[in-house]
Write a protein that holds these residues in place. Structure first.
Motif: not given
Length: 217
Positions: A33-43
């Motif tokens: 879940q953190f990886g999903k949110w982190f990717d969204e923050a990067m995008r």
């Protein structure tokens, strides 16, 4: 004596409305879940999405916090690098537990992570140190982090000395390296209207299984 609150500060508020977070939206594993949110923050190009607040507790029982940069996360935990002789290093020597906080304002999100902290092995610290820009490597040698110094000029002189001594191949100093936090608690916070925020908490049980629950805002 009661201190008067500045109304210009007291009246500052935003009604969050960008997204929601339900149990069905979240992965069974908090790292995923953190990886999903982190990717969204990067995008979303959130400024310094890899910045996190690290809180530690000293031998006197008093907490302290500072911003550090996450350099890796995976199923083993969250990793950053720093000076072992710094205040946070001394804190972790006394109390090997920490708390991390990511705050992605543009997405109206926070992630809180708590758990045990250990140093990474020397090979991992060496590999990351050697990947850093030369000036950053020399700075790690020159600075006795968290220690007092009489002037900026003395710090610059220490840097020049390190540059002269080691050139383009400075070795990793023994007082510098990585820490990894092994999470046992992870909370995902999504801002919502009327302060009825969404909070999903993961806790690790005695069988190393993640329990997922909703918290009231």
């Amino acid at each position: 004596m009661t201190q008067q609150v500045d109304k210009s500060i007291a009246d500052l508020r935003i009604d969050y409305s960008q997204a929601s977070l339900s149990e069905a939206d979240t992965a069974a594993d908090p790292i995923a879940q953190f990886g999903k949110w982190f990717d969204e923050a990067m995008r979303a190009e959130v400024p310094e999405a890899n910045a996190m607040s690290l809180a530690t507790v000293g031998s006197n029982g008093r907490p302290s916090s500072r911003i550090v940069l996450i350099k890796q996360f995976d199923e083993h935990g969250f990793t950053w690098f720093t000076n072992f002789d710094s205040r946070k290093g001394h804190d972790l020597e006394q109390h090997p537990y920490g708390a991390l906080l990511f705050h992605w304002v543009a997405l109206e999100r926070q992630v809180r992570v708590e758990g045990r902290v250990e140093k990474v092995d020397d090979s991992e610290s060496d590999a990351y140190f050697n990947s850093r820009p030369l000036r950053s490597r020399l700075g790690a040698i020159a600075s006795a982090q968290s220690e007092t110094i009489a002037s900026r000029e003395l710090l610059e002189a220490a840097y020049a000395k390190a540059e002269q001594q080691f050139g383009e191949h400075p070795p990793r100093p023994k007082h510098w390296g990585g820490y990894r936090l092994f999470p046992d608690t992870v909370e995902f916070w999504q801002g919502r209207r009327s302060r009825l925020h969404d909070r999903i908490l993961y806790t690790l049980d005695a069988d190393d299984k993640w329990l997922r629950q909703r918290l009231q805002p």
